[in-house]
Design a protein around this motif. Structure first.
Motif, PDB file in Angstrom:
ATOM      1  N   ARG A 186      49.699  40.453  42.281  1.00  0.00           N
ATOM      2  CA  ARG A 186      48.712  39.462  42.448  1.00  0.00           C
ATOM      3  C   ARG A 186      47.968  38.692  41.876  1.00  0.00           C
ATOM      4  O   ARG A 186      47.489  39.109  41.282  1.00  0.00           O
ATOM      5  CB  ARG A 186      48.344  40.540  44.210  1.00  0.00           C
ATOM      6  N   SER A 187      48.776  37.890  42.240  1.00  0.00           N
ATOM      7  CA  SER A 187      47.569  36.999  41.516  1.00  0.00           C
ATOM      8  C   SER A 187      46.242  35.456  42.237  1.00  0.00           C
ATOM      9  O   SER A 187      47.106  35.199  43.494  1.00  0.00           O
ATOM     10  CB  SER A 187      48.447  35.392  40.318  1.00  0.00           C
ATOM     11  N   GLU A 195      36.374  30.775  32.372  1.00  0.00           N
ATOM     12  CA  GLU A 195      36.782  32.517  32.482  1.00  0.00           C
ATOM     13  C   GLU A 195      36.267  33.620  31.724  1.00  0.00           C
ATOM     14  O   GLU A 195      36.177  34.177  32.485  1.00  0.00           O
ATOM     15  CB  GLU A 195      38.094  32.185  31.408  1.00  0.00           C
ATOM     16  N   VAL A 214      43.895  44.655  35.374  1.00  0.00           N
ATOM     17  CA  VAL A 214      43.555  43.274  35.751  1.00  0.00           C
ATOM     18  C   VAL A 214      43.338  42.013  34.627  1.00  0.00           C
ATOM     19  O   VAL A 214      42.535  43.265  33.753  1.00  0.00           O
ATOM     20  CB  VAL A 214      42.078  43.700  36.543  1.00  0.00           C
ATOM     21  N   GLY A 215      43.582  40.638  34.937  1.00  0.00           N
ATOM     22  CA  GLY A 215      43.429  39.821  33.227  1.00  0.00           C
ATOM     23  C   GLY A 215      42.980  39.090  33.905  1.00  0.00           C
ATOM     24  O   GLY A 215      43.355  38.283  34.380  1.00  0.00           O
ATOM     25  N   THR A 216      42.735  38.289  33.709  1.00  0.00           N
ATOM     26  CA  THR A 216      42.873  36.658  33.342  1.00  0.00           C
ATOM     27  C   THR A 216      43.678  35.168  32.488  1.00  0.00           C
ATOM     28  O   THR A 216      43.814  36.707  31.579  1.00  0.00           O
ATOM     29  CB  THR A 216      40.605  36.018  33.607  1.00  0.00           C
ATOM     30  N   THR A 217      44.450  34.614  32.854  1.00  0.00           N
ATOM     31  CA  THR A 217      44.749  33.642  32.275  1.00  0.00           C
ATOM     32  C   THR A 217      43.682  32.661  32.957  1.00  0.00           C
ATOM     33  O   THR A 217      43.190  32.081  33.912  1.00  0.00           O
ATOM     34  CB  THR A 217      46.024  33.263  32.068  1.00  0.00           C
ATOM     35  N   ARG A 224      43.145  32.257  36.277  1.00  0.00           N
ATOM     36  CA  ARG A 224      43.748  32.928  37.279  1.00  0.00           C
ATOM     37  C   ARG A 224      43.614  34.220  36.860  1.00  0.00           C
ATOM     38  O   ARG A 224      43.763  34.552  35.948  1.00  0.00           O
ATOM     39  CB  ARG A 224      45.235  32.376  37.088  1.00  0.00           C
ATOM     40  N   LEU A 226      45.022  37.941  37.301  1.00  0.00           N
ATOM     41  CA  LEU A 226      47.119  38.320  37.699  1.00  0.00           C
ATOM     42  C   LEU A 226      45.660  39.841  37.787  1.00  0.00           C
ATOM     43  O   LEU A 226      44.939  40.677  37.060  1.00  0.00           O
ATOM     44  CB  LEU A 226      47.382  38.169  36.538  1.00  0.00           C
ATOM     45  N   ASP A 259      48.698  34.119  43.880  1.00  0.00           N
ATOM     46  CA  ASP A 259      50.214  33.719  43.555  1.00  0.00           C
ATOM     47  C   ASP A 259      50.864  32.545  43.369  1.00  0.00           C
ATOM     48  O   ASP A 259      51.624  31.454  44.312  1.00  0.00           O
ATOM     49  CB  ASP A 259      50.900  34.417  44.596  1.00  0.00           C
TER      50      ASP A 259
END
Lengths: 416, 416
Positions: A186-187, A195, A214-217, A224, A226, A259
């Motif tokens: 799920r984003s 960030e 859980v991660g971020t971009t 985002r 993720l 998403d």
């Protein structure tokens, strides 16, 4: 949970002449089947390199899906590489040879003899028929993994993947028994926090080894988040929903969508849903706010248009900005942004007016107003909100983030 | 010939949530320097996997270029992986920490402490400054290779690659001496002819086996002709120049630029060079012509602004379009496009006015004016040119091609 590695082969991919889109498509399709992709590799049309890559991948993954190298020319070495990696011979398959000959006969053209290479197959492999081109794929066991070779042209890859490869992977997973495990993602899309600041608010959720992962971009202003979970389908959905709720609670209105939704679509839909009308007065963004909003079909019900007031004369003439004010505080100022927002509202009769003015760079900056200084104002039936932005990046990025910040202000002011 | 391997890291790439475009760009840039790319790998945000991939790549290639994993969060492990692969410690670089702090201070916002991760560097590495974001890259020797780490966001990667990484690679190659064999590509950008028509005009140059190799690609209205040659640098340049001259001769004004130049940049530069002023009146494009033109720095010398006349009332009120005419012929018509172009010129005093009106879809089409019908007019000091377009594609494509067709008309009318 079953794992996969993805290989693609082709000198044109390695050299950067073509963009490899197959890897990304295959990874998404495998995720949907509950297979977790662990890595991907692009290999030149070079037999030893391909043998080595296939062996390494098949030593660690349950499934190895390769695309490319199945054509009729000398540099198509996937068949030979798979045979060498498995330690088996290459054999010509009479039915495949006959099918190729028939295909050419039907089109009334002579078959180049080299085409028969496409009737070769590693001994013991199963053919994956290709209804979208001449090169069939194949599947076989190599090392501890199931190896599946697909054609390289994206439309052929897509067809053979969906029609032949995924059903076999599904059957294999079912035969392996046990509860079916899936990976779902799920984003959540956020705007307005950096960030690192987002990362700090959810640091405990991002801890290594935690499930969901859980991660971020970050890309051009949108951060985002993720959330990946793997396991039994029902558990996975519950885990994702629980993390989503927690992330939304912590980040509040910074979360604008999910998403892959874009800030421009969310803002346009919020505007349409509000029933209010909007007009824009754009200086540094030169029309970009209007261009972004009008990407959404049906927006003419709410978006009236506006003024691109790039020159100062346009700010005075078309928006009623006071020339003396402009001379005193300069075009890039809170006062002028406010006057532009209210001016375009007055001019068009819109409920909401947006004004934006800034220094996009690379020239035009000063100590007081460096490149990236942007003033943004939104006048909603007389109530004016102002934001001052100090944006990083080059001219293109400053302008894009400025325009999207205006859309972020719009959707927040509409309670979205 | 020097060799390279390319790595990119990020869970979102491995899972197929984002498409890896960096690998392809880096491979092309290296080819231009005479470095042959031998393979590429996409690695998850996983320290042991990344250490392994870096070690393997650095064992066989002269240059290993990695993008991604340099951000400020826990899952950014490029710094740690490079240090582990080289067997050195991580150290915090005081100047980098100071630069980060200053960057935030200048923008008047507190720096999240986790940002300091970006001031870490493997011991003995050289920093590759990043003027496009906060995460600097670095370069160091690992195994037999030179390892260069670049930021992951494409615009930052591109900047650091061009400004920092390529000059170091060039210097390294020059120091290593020896004859150089290069692969160079020249691209010619065309607008206004279909890909098949372009292909027919240069069919003999596109013959298989010919050197240089010539091909075409089409993307969103621009047809690009790619000319590749390889060999000794001087020969390669002569071959490319000769093919370029021949292609320009055959295609005439359809060629608007080279090597990735965009129609918007070419049009903006032509406008600036002409010394004339321009204003736009945009309906279906909603501001996109202005947004595209104002991407070019310094355009304020020629671009005055204009009107986004999305609603019909705006066409009448702001552009002086005759309401009776609008009612009679409809907003999407030659007459209204002409009236918009002349109206915005009269209103702003610009030398040139552009008017554009059309049906972007998906709704709003009719038998007489289907989706994709666009009328475009350009009024240059009273001389009006009109074009009627029938554009294929979805709403986004119709709008983009409509806006760029206006810019094509502008640059042609200025003799470019």
């Amino acid at each position: 949970m079953a794992t996969a590695r993805i290989l693609s082969t082709g000198d044109e991919l390695v050299r950067g002449r073509s963009l490899d889109t197959n890897t990304s498509e295959i990874a998404r399709a495998l995720s949907g089947e509950g297979v977790s992709c662990e890595g991907a590799e692009v290999v030149a049309d070079d037999l030893p390199a391909l043998v080595d890559a296939i062996r390494r991948a098949c030593a660690t993954a349950d499934f190895v899906v390769l695309s490319g190298g199945l054509g009729p020319t000398e540099d198509d070495c996937t068949r030979a590489a798979a045979a060498a990696a498995a330690g088996v011979a290459i054999e010509r398959v009479p039915e495949l040879a006959a099918a190729l000959e028939e295909r050419f006969a039907r089109r009334g053209i002579p078959m180049p003899p080299s085409n028969l290479l496409q009737a070769d197959r590693p001994a013991g492999a199963e053919t994956l028929p290709n209804r979208h081109g001449t090169a069939p794929g194949f599947a076989m066991a190599i090392g501890r993994g199931r190896f599946l070779a697909l054609p390289g042209p994206p439309n052929e890859m897509r067809g053979v993947l969906a029609e032949e490869a995924l059903p076999r992977i599904r059957a294999f997973l079912a035969a392996a028994g046990g509860p079916r495990r899936v990976v779902r993602t799920r984003s959540l899309e956020t705007w307005g926090e950096r960030e690192a600041a987002v990362g700090e608010k959810i640091a405990d959720l991002m801890r290594r080894g935690r499930m969901p992962r859980v991660g971020t971009t970050a890309a051009r202003g949108t951060i985002r988040i993720l959330v990946h979970a793997e396991g039994d389908p029902a558990d996975v959905d519950a885990l994702l929903a629980s993390d989503e709720a927690e992330i939304r609670r912590r980040l509040g209105p910074a979360v604008f969508g999910a998403d892959g939704e874009t800030i421009e679509d969310v803002a346009a839909r919020a505007l349409l849903a509000s029933g209010r009308t909007l007009a824009v007065a754009e200086s540094c963004t030169g029309g970009m706010i209007g261009a972004l909003l009008t990407g959404t079909p049906g927006i003419s019900a709410s978006f009236l248009g506006g003024v691109i007031a790039y020159a100062n004369e346009a700010k005075v003439r078309d928006l009623g900005v006071d020339a003396a004010l402009l001379a005193r505080v300069g075009a890039v100022s809170e006062e002028v942004a406010r006057a532009m927002a209210s001016g375009v509202r007055a001019r068009t009769g819109a409920d909401i007016g947006i004004g934006i003015t800034g220094v996009a760079g690379p020239g035009g900056g000063s100590e007081e107003k460096p490149v990236g200084s942007v003033h943004l104002a939104l006048d909603d039936r007389g109530a004016v909100t102002h934001r001052r932005l100090a944006l990083p990046g080059d001219r293109a990025l400053v302008r894009e983030i400025a325009a999207k910040s205006a859309l972020d202000l719009l959707r927040r002011s509409l309670g979205r």
